[in-house]
Scaffold this motif. Structure first.
Motif, short mmCIF file in Angstrom:
data_model
loop_
_atom_site.label_atom_id
_atom_site.label_comp_id
_atom_site.label_asym_id
_atom_site.label_seq_id
_atom_site.Cartn_x
_atom_site.Cartn_y
_atom_site.Cartn_z
N GLU A 172 0.84 -1.20 0.00
CA GLU A 172 0.00 0.00 0.00
C GLU A 172 0.87 1.25 0.00
O GLU A 172 0.64 2.17 -0.78
CB GLU A 172 -0.90 0.01 1.23
N GLY A 173 1.88 1.25 0.90
CA GLY A 173 2.75 2.42 1.00
C GLY A 173 3.43 2.72 -0.32
O GLY A 173 3.49 3.88 -0.74
N GLY A 174 3.90 1.68 -1.00
CA GLY A 174 4.58 1.87 -2.27
C GLY A 174 3.65 2.39 -3.34
O GLY A 174 3.94 3.38 -4.02
N LEU A 175 2.49 1.75 -3.48
CA LEU A 175 1.55 2.17 -4.52
C LEU A 175 1.05 3.59 -4.26
O LEU A 175 0.86 4.37 -5.19
CB LEU A 175 0.36 1.21 -4.58
N ALA A 176 0.85 3.93 -2.98
CA ALA A 176 0.34 5.26 -2.65
C ALA A 176 1.36 6.35 -2.98
O ALA A 176 1.00 7.51 -3.11
CB ALA A 176 -0.04 5.34 -1.17
N LEU A 177 2.63 5.97 -3.11
CA LEU A 177 3.64 6.95 -3.50
C LEU A 177 3.77 7.06 -5.01
O LEU A 177 4.63 7.74 -5.53
CB LEU A 177 5.01 6.58 -2.91
N GLY A 178 2.90 6.33 -5.72
CA GLY A 178 2.94 6.40 -7.17
C GLY A 178 3.91 5.42 -7.80
O GLY A 178 4.34 5.62 -8.92
N ALA A 179 4.27 4.38 -7.05
CA ALA A 179 5.12 3.34 -7.64
C ALA A 179 4.28 2.49 -8.58
O ALA A 179 3.08 2.30 -8.35
CB ALA A 179 5.72 2.47 -6.55
N THR A 180 4.90 2.01 -9.65
CA THR A 180 4.19 1.05 -10.49
C THR A 180 4.20 -0.28 -9.75
O THR A 180 4.93 -0.46 -8.78
CB THR A 180 4.90 0.84 -11.84
N ARG A 181 3.36 -1.19 -10.23
CA ARG A 181 3.26 -2.47 -9.55
C ARG A 181 4.63 -3.16 -9.53
O ARG A 181 5.04 -3.74 -8.53
CB ARG A 181 2.23 -3.34 -10.28
N GLN A 183 7.68 -1.74 -9.75
CA GLN A 183 8.60 -1.05 -8.83
C GLN A 183 8.32 -1.47 -7.39
O GLN A 183 9.23 -1.71 -6.61
CB GLN A 183 8.43 0.48 -8.95
N GLN A 187 11.22 -3.48 -5.47
CA GLN A 187 11.99 -2.76 -4.45
C GLN A 187 11.48 -2.94 -3.03
O GLN A 187 12.21 -2.71 -2.08
CB GLN A 187 12.02 -1.27 -4.80
N LEU A 188 10.21 -3.31 -2.89
CA LEU A 188 9.67 -3.43 -1.53
C LEU A 188 9.34 -4.87 -1.16
O LEU A 188 9.60 -5.30 -0.04
CB LEU A 188 8.42 -2.56 -1.38
#
Lengths: 291, 275
Positions: A172-181, A183, A187-188
């Motif tokens: 959630e944190g990654g996607l909410a920062l505008g990361a692509t799926r 990324q 990375q996470l």
């Protein structure tokens, strides 16, 4: 029944079951230790540096096991090189991308079931597909592909479990920062999942190194005192070598010490491979200790 | 006599407040007839209101009233749940966020989010803040350092962590972690920040720090904050929306919601009769 008597009975039942469980544990560990002891005692007298590094001689009644050792290492590494990328890729697709539904459940069920298929069936399948249809012949690559398919269910299941264990909050944190799926996964999710993925691969590696039936059919040679230089050549392998020395040789009594030595080397090799994998897993786990 | 002297001052404050509100009337979100279902379960029912730019909008209501769902719909994070269906529209920058042409990566870069439970990544403090800029293409080390320092300073964390930027973010306390998550969000340079009960997992002192931070941040960002805590809504927000059973009961300036609510249900809730 009085309270005290009840307590006494409970205590009795408790100690009974503790004893039973300890006994079963002792039987299991005892068998393992006995087996290991027997192989060490039998193998210790022949095992030496030259036993490991020499070619077999005089119809395998003398010399060492070098080509069988190298063959097993080669085929195991090739198997892992093929099955780990495939398995992790499949696990990422199933767990992260695929729309969870009936189809994915069916695929998962099939994968789980594949891990129960007898290895001789994989051997025949590999012989038909890789050796014959693909034209690899009986070779290192045909054997490695066959073993890779055989260990794939372990690798996929282990990798999927590892992915599932990564907290949802990372995603959630990654996607909410505008990361692509991708990324987000790369990375996470993956860095946290590596230790678990290594565990699945360990199980696969251990099984591949000790497996006999599939490689007999797809590439292991009875007696071939050279080191393979190409993935399309045949190879000797420790488990098959052991099988021959113990049961197929014309002078089984003469070669018995060599058979013990081979068994010991095979066990040590599997322990070594597992230790390396466990070391890698622990290294990443320490790196991710803050999880 | 004392009371008579005080009264004109109060009116004066109110006028100033109203003047400030009318200064920035631009709407950052225009929500129209928004309904949402999880499967067959309706979570939001025909919500319509506008979120004002560079103000703090609080969303209050009892558990299960749809306030978190509403927040997650603004940046479409709600779609991570399976079987979500929506009707209606949310206009952001003249475009409906549900438009199939909307790029979710861009949308979520412009609309940052802070979660209920601090969720720093299992990376160093530096890498947590640098994550956003990195995935959006910033490679220059010097630039990354500047961004990290700026964002950590803005959330008041710089002095606490400047000597241990390479330590794990999970070694920080809960309150520090939440401020780190806000810094991480700022590093992407969003226009809006959505906060889902940002202080509910924190102790009172950490909560106060985050509240002060929200007050400072509204100079630069439009903030929508979901909160359980009515005192918090009263303290930090300019506008308040009261949700109940998936419906918007009342939306108004915060002072009016708390002093003179129009709906009886709002009145009951803000006076603590239920919830």
């Amino acid at each position: 029944m009085t309270n005290a008597a009840l307590t006494k009975k409970k205590r009795y039942t408790q100690s009974l079951w503790v004893t039973v469980c300890s006994l079963f544990t002792a039987i299991t560990v005892g068998t393992l230790l006995f087996l290991f002891y027997w192989i060490v005692v039998g193998g210790a007298e022949v095992i030496s540096w030259s036993f490991i590094t020499q070619m077999p001689e005089q119809n395998m009644t003398a010399g060492g096991i070098w080509p069988a050792l190298v063959g097993t290492v080669y085929v195991s590494l090739l198997t892992i090189a093929i099955s780990v990328p495939l398995g992790i890729g499949a696990a990422i697709y199933l767990n992260e991308y695929a729309k969870q539904g009936r189809l994915v459940r069916l695929i998962r069920l099939s994968i789980r079931n594949l891990s129960g298929v007898p290895s001789i069936v994989y051997g025949l399948f590999g012989l038909g597909l890789f050796a014959a249809t693909f034209g690899f012949g009986r070779s290192l690559i045909a054997a490695a592909l066959t073993l890779a398919i055989m260990v794939l269910p372990w690798v996929i299941t282990g990798a999927e479990e590892a992915l599932k264990a990564v907290p949802r909050s990372f995603r959630e944190g990654g996607l909410a920062l505008g990361a692509t799926r991708w990324q987000m996964i790369r990375q996470l999710v993956l860095p946290s999942a590596i230790p678990g993925m290594a565990t699945g691969s360990i199980l696969g590696l251990a099984r591949a190194a000790g497996e006999t039936a599939p490689i007999i059919l797809t590439g292991a040679a009875y007696y071939l005192p050279i080191i393979p230089h190409d993935i399309k050549e045949q190879f000797m392998a420790l488990p098959y070598h052991l099988y021959i020395l113990a049961t197929q040789h014309s002078e089984t009594a003469t070669v018995r010490p060599i058979a013990y030595g081979t068994a010991l080397v095979l066990i040590l090799l599997v322990i070594l491979l597992n230790s390396v994998a466990i070391f890698i897993r622990n290294y990443y786990r320490r790196k991710n200790e803050w999880l | 006599m004392g009371i008579k002297e005080v009264e004109p001052v109060q009116i004066n404050v109110k006028e100033q407040f109203e003047a400030r509100v009318s200064e920035s009337v631009r709407d950052v979100f225009q929500v129209e007839e928004l309904s949402l279902w999880y499967g067959t379960n309706q979570a939001l029912n025909s919500i319509s209101f506008s979120v004002k730019e560079k103000q703090v909008t609080a969303i209050i209501g009892p558990s299960g009233c749809g306030k978190s769902t509403f927040l997650k719909t603004l940046n479409r994070m709600v779609e991570l749940n399976t079987n979500v269906q929506t009707r209606g529209s949310i206009i952001y920058q003249d475009v409906d966020v549900f438009d199939p042409k909307v790029n979710l990566v861009e949308l979520r870069s412009a609309i940052g989010m802070v979660f209920q439970k601090p969720n720093p990544f299992a990376k160093s403090i530096f890498d947590n803040v640098a994550f956003g800029p990195k995935i959006h293409g910033v490679r220059n080390k010097k630039k990354l350092k500047e961004v990290v320092e700026l964002c950590l300073k803005r959330v008041g964390l710089w002095d606490e962590v400047k000597d241990r930027l390479n330590d794990s973010a999970l070694s920080l306390s809960g309150g520090q972690q939440q401020r780190l998550c806000i810094a991480r969000c700022l590093a992407v340079e969003p226009e809006v920040i959505l906060m889902d009960e940002p202080t509910s997992a924190l102790d009172p002192i950490s909560s106060a720090k985050v509240e002060n931070l929200i007050e400072e941040l509204k100079e630069l960002y439009s903030i929508v904050v979901v909160t359980h805590n009515m005192q918090q809504a009263a303290r930090i927000s300019d506008h308040t929306a009261f949700f109940l059973h998936g419906e918007l009961v009342e939306y108004d300036r915060t002072d009016r919601i708390f002093s003179n609510p129009q709906d009886q249900r709002t009145k009951d809730y803000v006076t603590g009769r239920f919830g």
